[in-house]
Scaffold this active site. Structure first.
Site, PDB file in Angstrom:
ATOM      1  N   GLY A  58       0.861  -1.193   0.098  1.00  0.00           N
ATOM      2  CA  GLY A  58       0.020   0.208  -0.039  1.00  0.00           C
ATOM      3  C   GLY A  58       0.735   1.117  -0.109  1.00  0.00           C
ATOM      4  O   GLY A  58       0.753   2.155  -0.799  1.00  0.00           O
ATOM      5  N   CYS A  59       1.877   1.344   0.902  1.00  0.00           N
ATOM      6  CA  CYS A  59       2.619   2.495   1.072  1.00  0.00           C
ATOM      7  C   CYS A  59       3.655   2.586  -0.187  1.00  0.00           C
ATOM      8  O   CYS A  59       3.767   4.000  -0.674  1.00  0.00           O
ATOM      9  CB  CYS A  59       3.649   2.278   2.282  1.00  0.00           C
ATOM     10  SG  CYS A  59       2.673   2.197   3.911  1.00  0.00           S
ATOM     11  N   THR A  60       3.945   1.423  -1.036  1.00  0.00           N
ATOM     12  CA  THR A  60       4.568   1.816  -2.455  1.00  0.00           C
ATOM     13  C   THR A  60       3.775   2.411  -3.501  1.00  0.00           C
ATOM     14  O   THR A  60       4.064   3.204  -3.894  1.00  0.00           O
ATOM     15  CB  THR A  60       5.135   0.520  -2.677  1.00  0.00           C
ATOM     16  OG1 THR A  60       6.261  -0.063  -1.673  1.00  0.00           O
ATOM     17  CG2 THR A  60       5.942   0.591  -3.989  1.00  0.00           C
ATOM     18  N   ALA A  80       3.050   5.969  -2.698  1.00  0.00           N
ATOM     19  CA  ALA A  80       4.355   6.812  -2.900  1.00  0.00           C
ATOM     20  C   ALA A  80       4.733   6.918  -4.497  1.00  0.00           C
ATOM     21  O   ALA A  80       4.855   8.173  -4.731  1.00  0.00           O
ATOM     22  CB  ALA A  80       5.571   6.350  -2.279  1.00  0.00           C
TER      23      ALA A  80
END
Length: 150
Positions: A43-45, A48
């Protein structure tokens, strides 16, 4: 979460290059300040990379993007290099900004209660006032959502 209309709390954290960055350094610009749980997670990738893809559009609208997690400077540097991130990511292992922005919460991980960062994004105006606040954002949708808010 912090309220719209509040003065955004200032902070000084280290970026992915180990340099000090303060929120007040960006007075006069709109700031997309997003808090995320962990570098190199799916999710964070997605989030970003979405901000990275749209970064020229944020710049055209006079905005900067700042990502914050409790990961180390070293972790951030690897994350930035791996995904060619053109914006600043800040390391907050002491939870200074994370707690000031009220995003350190109890979460449910695989049935266990744990403390962690709730994915949250703030839009801060040129005078340092919170214009918009979004809690529990969807990682993949957040970059375009924020672009539309500008």
């Amino acid at each position: 979460m912090l309220e719209v209309g509040m003065k955004a709390p200032d902070f000084t954290l280290l970026n992915q290059n180990g340099e000090e960055v303060s929120l007040k350094d960006y007075r006069g610009k709109k700031v997309i300040l997003y808090f995320y749980p962990k570098d190199n997670t799916p999710g964070c990738t997605k989030q970003a990379c979405g901000f990275a893809e749209n970064y020229p559009h944020f710049q055209e609208k006079g905005a900067v993007v700042l990502g914050v997690s409790k990961d180390s400077v070293k972790s951030h540097k690897k994350f930035e290099e791996k995904y060619n991130l053109p914006f600043t990511i800040l390391s907050d292992p002491q939870l200074e900004a994370i707690q000031a922005y009220d995003v350190w919460k109890e979460k449910n991980m695989y049935g266990k209660k744990v403390m962690g960062v709730v994915r949250t994004t703030y839009l801060i105006n040129e005078e340092g006032i919170i214009e918009k606040a979004f809690g529990k954002v969807k990682a993949a949708d957040n970059p375009l959502q924020m672009l539309n808010e500008l």
